[in-house]
Write a protein that holds these residues in place. Structure first.
Motif, PDB file in Angstrom:
ATOM      1  N   THR A   1      20.787   4.887 108.477  1.00 18.87           N
ATOM      2  CA  THR A   1      19.994   6.083 108.208  1.00 18.87           C
ATOM      3  C   THR A   1      20.658   6.884 107.085  1.00 18.87           C
ATOM      4  OG1 THR A   1      21.192   7.240 109.964  1.00 18.87           O
ATOM      5  CG2 THR A   1      19.065   6.249 110.544  1.00 18.87           C
TER       6      THR A   1
ATOM      7  N   VAL B   1      17.486  12.455 102.411  1.00 15.11           N
ATOM      8  CA  VAL B   1      16.474  11.712 103.162  1.00 15.11           C
ATOM      9  C   VAL B   1      15.760  10.690 102.293  1.00 15.11           C
ATOM     10  CG1 VAL B   1      14.559  13.302 102.766  1.00 15.11           C
ATOM     11  CG2 VAL B   1      14.655  12.005 104.893  1.00 15.11           C
ATOM     12  N   GLY B   2      15.807  10.900 100.966  1.00 19.03           N
ATOM     13  CA  GLY B   2      15.173   9.959 100.067  1.00 19.03           C
ATOM     14  C   GLY B   2      15.823   8.591 100.053  1.00 19.03           C
TER      15      GLY B   2
ATOM     16  N   ALA C   1      16.297   6.808 102.673  1.00 21.36           N
ATOM     17  CA  ALA C   1      15.751   5.990 103.768  1.00 21.36           C
ATOM     18  C   ALA C   1      14.945   4.831 103.182  1.00 21.36           C
ATOM     19  CB  ALA C   1      14.867   6.843 104.669  1.00 21.36           C
TER      20      ALA C   1
ATOM     21  N   ARG D   1      11.656   2.989 107.806  1.00 20.70           N
ATOM     22  CA  ARG D   1      10.418   3.686 108.173  1.00 20.70           C
ATOM     23  C   ARG D   1       9.539   2.793 109.053  1.00 20.70           C
ATOM     24  NH1 ARG D   1       9.254   7.949 104.177  1.00 20.70           N
ATOM     25  NH2 ARG D   1      10.922   7.960 102.613  1.00 20.70           N
TER      26      ARG D   1
ATOM     27  N   LEU E   1      14.548  13.471 111.693  1.00 20.20           N
ATOM     28  CA  LEU E   1      14.503  12.524 110.584  1.00 20.20           C
ATOM     29  C   LEU E   1      13.125  11.899 110.458  1.00 20.20           C
ATOM     30  CD1 LEU E   1      15.797  10.782 108.367  1.00 20.20           C
ATOM     31  CD2 LEU E   1      16.514   9.188 110.174  1.00 20.20           C
ATOM     32  N   ALA E   2      12.580  11.453 111.586  1.00 28.09           N
ATOM     33  CA  ALA E   2      11.250  10.839 111.557  1.00 28.09           C
ATOM     34  C   ALA E   2      10.208  11.808 111.008  1.00 28.09           C
ATOM     35  CB  ALA E   2      10.874  10.364 112.955  1.00 28.09           C
TER      36      ALA E   2
ATOM     37  N   ARG F   1      10.702  14.284 108.897  1.00 24.86           N
ATOM     38  CA  ARG F   1      10.885  14.443 107.457  1.00 24.86           C
ATOM     39  C   ARG F   1      10.421  13.207 106.691  1.00 24.86           C
ATOM     40  NH1 ARG F   1      16.741  15.612 106.283  1.00 24.86           N
ATOM     41  NH2 ARG F   1      17.172  14.723 108.336  1.00 24.86           N
ATOM     42  N   LEU F   2      10.449  12.054 107.348  1.00 27.07           N
ATOM     43  CA  LEU F   2       9.968  10.826 106.718  1.00 27.07           C
ATOM     44  C   LEU F   2       8.457  10.646 106.879  1.00 27.07           C
ATOM     45  CD1 LEU F   2      12.773   8.322 107.828  1.00 27.07           C
ATOM     46  CD2 LEU F   2      12.439   9.317 105.563  1.00 27.07           C
TER      47      LEU F   2
ATOM     48  N   VAL G   1       7.010   9.864 109.710  1.00 29.67           N
ATOM     49  CA  VAL G   1       6.847   8.702 110.590  1.00 29.67           C
ATOM     50  C   VAL G   1       6.723   9.175 112.028  1.00 29.67           C
ATOM     51  CG1 VAL G   1       7.974   6.632 111.501  1.00 29.67           C
ATOM     52  CG2 VAL G   1       8.126   7.169 109.062  1.00 29.67           C
TER      53      VAL G   1
END
Length: 286
Positions: free
Chosen positions: A14, A19-20, A22, A27, A47-48, A50-51, A53
């Motif tokens: 991770t 976060v970019g 990832a 994902r 995290l999910a 922000r992604l 997901v």
């Protein structure tokens, strides 16, 4: 599980800050795994989010204190056909983070294990350090207690490879000072903090200089220390001990001779002084 991942244990790296970083595979795994074992479930959900997901699988908290107890259930789920995704708060699971016991149990049970590569604080700091990367070793977090830390560093005195350590910011100054004491203040090193984040910084220089900086500035953030290995040109211990004994016989104080020779030969002063004392005592008893 959708995509190209098969049932079994999946270790996924991770982001360590940005976060970019990832990956598309991370994902996909977060969205499709039947079970997601996370070091901190709240951080994983953040995290999910922000992604962009949605985690649809069963979320399980797996950290240092319960990994051994949870491993069997996760292996059983993977054995029954589930894709079990294992993630830590940042970086690669098993590297100073939970995951090792799960992989160990999976290997023993014949359950497939795969990895989704990605960010690594240790490798990122190594690349930034300006120190040799052809051979290196990862030493994790040094012991917290001063005596144990000194012993650990003494055991690494002859290590020729570049060494990579993690450290908490409030122990950084003491650790750098202990490294300088064990390996010499002139040993080249680098301190990297907040990697991939807004205030990322890498300081390079001799250990003594970095120790003084850390003491004065009290840097914050996630810390990685990279230290050059023992110089290849360092003289052999026996030859340096013999030279020290000759200088002492000529009237020089042992501590002065050792300090000078340790700096010149690239040897740990404490180790050289102990060898000189042992040699002197051995000569006196014969």
């Amino acid at each position: 599980m959708t995509g190209d991942l098969e049932p079994g244990i999946v270790l996924a790296a991770t982001p360590i800050g940005n976060v970019g970083d990832a990956s598309a595979r991370l994902r996909e795994a977060l969205a499709g795994a039947e079970v997601v074992a996370a070091e901190d479930t709240r951080r994983l959900r953040d995290l999910a989010s922000r992604l962009g997901v949605e985690v649809t699988g069963r979320l399980v908290a797996v950290h240092d204190h319960n990994e051994a107890d949870r491993a069997d259930a996760l292996i059983a789920a993977a054995s029954e056909g589930a894709t079990v995704l294992v993630v830590s708060d940042a970086g690669m699971p098993t590297v100073s983070d939970p995951g090792f016991r799960i992989v160990e149990a999976a290997a023993a049970a014949g359950v497939p294990v795969t990895v989704l590569p990605g960010p690594s604080a240790a490798l990122t700091a190594l690349a930034l350090s300006g120190l040799p990367t052809d051979r290196f070793c990862f030493e994790g977090f040094p012991p917290r207690k001063a005596g144990e830390r000194a012993s650990a560093f003494a055991a690494l005195a002859a290590e020729p490879r570049t060494m990579v350590f993690f450290e908490a910011p409030h122990r950084l100054a003491a650790t750098l000072a202990a490294m300088a004491e064990a390996w010499g203040g002139d040993r080249p090193a680098a301190v990297s903090r907040e990697l991939t984040k807004t205030y990322e910084e890498t300081r390079r220089g001799p250990l003594a200089t970095l120790a003084a900086w850390a003491e004065a500035e009290s840097p914050r953030g996630e810390i990685v220390i990279t230290v050059g290995g023992r110089p290849a040109q360092a003289a052999g211990m026996d030859a340096v001990v013999a030279e020290a004994l000759a200088r002492v016989a000529a009237g020089e104080r042992a501590k002065d001779a050792v300090a000078d020779l340790a700096a010149t030969a690239g040897l740990p002063r404490r180790e050289l002084y102990a060898a000189v004392l042992e040699a002197r005592n051995g000569s006196a008893s014969t």
